[in-house]
Design an enzyme around this catalytic site. Structure first.
Site, PDB file in Angstrom:
ATOM      1  N   ASP A   1      -9.583  -9.089  39.742  1.00  0.00           N
ATOM      2  CA  ASP A   1      -9.224  -7.671  39.669  1.00  0.00           C
ATOM      3  C   ASP A   1     -10.474  -6.788  39.663  1.00  0.00           C
ATOM      4  O   ASP A   1     -11.330  -6.933  38.801  1.00  0.00           O
ATOM      5  CB  ASP A   1      -8.399  -7.462  38.385  1.00  0.00           C
TER       6      ASP A   1
ATOM      7  N   THR B   1      -4.057  -2.091  41.634  1.00  0.00           N
ATOM      8  CA  THR B   1      -3.709  -3.482  41.325  1.00  0.00           C
ATOM      9  C   THR B   1      -2.344  -3.932  41.862  1.00  0.00           C
ATOM     10  O   THR B   1      -2.232  -4.990  42.471  1.00  0.00           O
ATOM     11  CB  THR B   1      -3.764  -3.695  39.797  1.00  0.00           C
TER      12      THR B   1
ATOM     13  N   ASN C   1       0.722   1.506  41.037  1.00  0.00           N
ATOM     14  CA  ASN C   1       1.119   0.773  39.825  1.00  0.00           C
ATOM     15  C   ASN C   1       2.355   1.450  39.224  1.00  0.00           C
ATOM     16  O   ASN C   1       3.344   0.802  38.913  1.00  0.00           O
ATOM     17  CB  ASN C   1      -0.015   0.772  38.800  1.00  0.00           C
TER      18      ASN C   1
ATOM     19  N   LYS D   1      -2.561  -9.470  33.261  1.00  0.00           N
ATOM     20  CA  LYS D   1      -1.636  -8.384  33.591  1.00  0.00           C
ATOM     21  C   LYS D   1      -0.320  -8.945  34.119  1.00  0.00           C
ATOM     22  O   LYS D   1      -0.330  -9.820  34.999  1.00  0.00           O
ATOM     23  CB  LYS D   1      -2.230  -7.492  34.683  1.00  0.00           C
TER      24      LYS D   1
ATOM     25  N   HIS E   1     -13.535  -0.678  34.132  1.00  0.00           N
ATOM     26  CA  HIS E   1     -13.036   0.647  33.758  1.00  0.00           C
ATOM     27  C   HIS E   1     -13.766   1.198  32.526  1.00  0.00           C
ATOM     28  O   HIS E   1     -14.050   2.376  32.448  1.00  0.00           O
ATOM     29  CB  HIS E   1     -11.540   0.604  33.460  1.00  0.00           C
TER      30      HIS E   1
ATOM     31  N   ASP F   1      -8.037  -7.401  44.331  1.00  0.00           N
ATOM     32  CA  ASP F   1      -6.927  -6.475  44.605  1.00  0.00           C
ATOM     33  C   ASP F   1      -7.415  -5.091  45.019  1.00  0.00           C
ATOM     34  O   ASP F   1      -6.653  -4.257  45.482  1.00  0.00           O
ATOM     35  CB  ASP F   1      -5.991  -6.389  43.380  1.00  0.00           C
ATOM     36  N   HIS F   2      -8.706  -4.835  44.840  1.00  0.00           N
ATOM     37  CA  HIS F   2      -9.390  -3.597  45.199  1.00  0.00           C
ATOM     38  C   HIS F   2     -10.795  -3.748  44.648  1.00  0.00           C
ATOM     39  O   HIS F   2     -11.058  -4.672  43.886  1.00  0.00           O
ATOM     40  CB  HIS F   2      -8.710  -2.367  44.581  1.00  0.00           C
TER      41      HIS F   2
ATOM     42  N   HIS G   1     -10.942   3.349  40.792  1.00  0.00           N
ATOM     43  CA  HIS G   1     -10.700   2.961  42.189  1.00  0.00           C
ATOM     44  C   HIS G   1      -9.410   3.602  42.659  1.00  0.00           C
ATOM     45  O   HIS G   1      -8.703   4.206  41.856  1.00  0.00           O
ATOM     46  CB  HIS G   1     -10.600   1.433  42.273  1.00  0.00           C
TER      47      HIS G   1
END
Ligand SMILES: [Zn+2]
Length: 553
Positions: free
Chosen positions: A46, A87, A108, A169, A317, A360-361, A494
């Protein structure tokens, strides 16, 4: 005589070249030598930027990322081909081989136009938690409109091949595992530190999961987090003390070490583990336990194990992509990957499984840091944006309720009010475009009508189009300037279509994969078709990507 020998040699050459050709064709027909493959392991890291492979390369050991690079195939120019880069959409796109336009996971959380409230990509009120008595477990993949390659593998094997999804997650476990998964397990922190699931999959946790939860693995990670190697050797990241990082409650500075045992009470109990390198370790522990617990990769029906490491995102983050914390998180993740690969070698067998690893990014450098080194960057004030737009709508249309919702860089209009006031939807959309293009830090604005009626092949317009679901997405789409984000002044985020968010690693290794690398551009939607082609199974029903046949042996 000489002529006969020449003929004989020529015939021999023909026989041998035919045989060689036959072998290649045969192995391709079989799904490129999948006879020995018993397991596909999909790994999503992630928020992993491509440059984490290169920036921290010298810190990695031989058994993790480097093993994939040295033995497998490295697609070095792999990108997301849509926005928003989040995500939920990311995990769905990796496994379905298509984009939000088709799989419907547009963010999300998004504003649901029909029920007029925000919904969560994996939320499902019709199911119950298994393992925790809360809404944290009311999850399923029901909002994802497409099949995953793991679904297609289940159909192909008459449901004999298993699919297990694992992540911190819920969405990182649920979306990859697809609609037909045997199980998806995710982490529930708070006062428990357990892996849980939902009634979508089962009514009670299997014994091996209960044993794992009761063995207090999570508790063992409530220890001091310090750098794995001497912090003075971490020359690939910024200084530990700076103005660009958030920190835990109860700690003054974002500096090592972090005593998780004492910090846990003010930071969500076991949830604190998520925002440390140990969150990845416990996922690796659980994935290794699942190999035996779920009997994965033990017979000729191919199984799929989808593992997603989420702590890299939480750490990014909070501390930002240039932090010592992120460097240590990747150095430790490398060790966790090595442990996972060693366990796969021992339990499934070397060469009997195939792995891919992607993200995922990616993420942007902290804009405040970029600004400090003179690169254009900054922060968008969304409240002043909303106020200005409201004032405009009132002045222009005499109504204050035409804008229903603004989220994920999209504006949702109130269709009922527009009809009631006898306004034209296209006119309202166009008026908003002309208004907000003049706002600070807004670089581009498009109407949904333009996005849906024009065929874009490149640039941000193509990315917006592939991320726009006609039924679920908004009426007006806007794009901020590069490195301008709507976020706190510390840490990274992101979501954009800029390279810092789209460029992610793509590594393949193991059975059926040759050694090599390419800078040829590949897209995230190519992953699922590549795995389908390797296994010789149907492509996911919405797949639009291409099998990357140059990675096959
Ligand atoms: Zn994130």
């Amino acid at each position: 005589m000489f002529k006969n020998i020449a003929c004989f040699l020529f015939a021999l050459t023909l026989i041998f070249s035919c045989k060689a050709q036959n072998e290649v064709v045969l192995s391709k027909d079989n799904g490129t030598n999948t006879n020995a493959t018993r397991l596909v392991v999909g790994i999503v890291v992630d928020q992993m930027r491509y440059d984490y492979l290169t920036r921290f390369y010298n810190k990695y050991g031989e058994g993790g990322f480097k093993r994939m690079m040295n033995e497998g195939f490295n697609c070095k120019n792999n990108h997301y081909n849509y926005v928003p880069t989040y995500t939920g959409p990311g995990h769905a796109s990796v496994y379905t081989g298509t984009t939000p336009k088709y799989h419907g996971i547009i963010a999300n959380d998004w504003y649901d136009k029909e029920i007029k409230k925000s919904v969560y990509c994996a939320g499902d009120d019709s199911v119950q938690s298994v393992g925790a008595v809360t809404e944290d477990g009311q999850m399923s993949p029901h909002r994802m409109k497409a099949t995953t390659f793991s679904d297609e593998n289940r159909l192909f094997t008459q449901m004999r091949g298993k699919t297990i999804g694992i992540s911190i997650k819920d969405r990182g476990a649920i979306l990859p595992a697809g609609h037909t998964a045997n199980a998806a397990y995710w982490f529930y922190g708070k006062d428990k530190g357990y892996f849980i699931t939902s009634t979508f999959y089962m009514t009670a946790l299997p014994n091996w999961v209960n044993e794992f939860n009761n063995s207090k693995v999570a508790e063992s990670y409530l220890k001091p987090w310090n750098t794995l190697f001497d912090i003075s050797t971490y020359t690939e990241s910024g200084s530990d003390l700076n103005d660009f990082e958030g920190t835990f409650k109860g700690k003054e500075t974002a500096t090592f070490p972090y005593d998780l045992g004492t910090l846990k009470d003010k930071n969500g109990g076991f949830d604190i583990i998520k925002t440390t390198a140990y969150g990845n370790s416990i996922v690796a522990d659980f994935a290794i336990a699942a190999l035996s617990g779920e009997q994965i990769g033990q017979d000729t029906d191919i199984d799929v194990l989808a593992v997603s490491f989420s702590s890299t995102d939480y750490v990014g983050h909070k501390f930002g992509v240039n932090s010592k914390e992120i460097e240590d998180t990747y150095i430790r993740l490398d060790k966790d990957l090595e442990r996972l690969f060693n366990a796969l070698d021992a339990k499934v067998g070397k060469g009997a499984y195939t792995v891919f690893l992607t993200a995922d990014h990616a993420a942007v450098d902290v804009p405040a840091y970029l600004k400090s080194v003179k690169i254009p960057a900054g922060y968008v004030d969304t409240n002043s944006f909303k106020d200005k737009l409201s004032a405009f709508m009132l002045a222009k249309f005499g109504a204050s309720d035409l804008v229903e919702n603004i989220s994920n860089n999209q504006i949702f209009l109130n269709r009922t009010q527009i009809n009631k006031l006898d306004l034209d939807l296209d006119d309202v959309q166009e008026a908003i475009v002309n208004e907000i293009i003049g706002y600070e830090y807004i670089d581009k604005v498009y109407t949904a009508t333009t996005i849906n009626s024009t065929s874009f092949t490149e640039g941000i317009e193509a990315l917006l189009q592939k991320g726009h679901n006609q039924k679920r997405s908004g009426d007006v789409l806007f794009v901020y300037d590069a490195a301008y984000i709507s976020y706190s002044k510390t840490g990274s985020t992101h979501g954009s279509g800029f390279d810092y968010d789209t460029h992610v690693p793509l590594l393949f290794f193991g059975n059926g994969i040759k050694h090599g690398e390419t800078f040829q551009k590949t897209e995230i939607i190519d992953v699922a078709p590549t795995m389908s082609a390797l296994l010789g199974i149907s492509f996911p029903n919405g797949a639009i990507g291409q099998p990357l046949e140059f990675v096959f042996r």
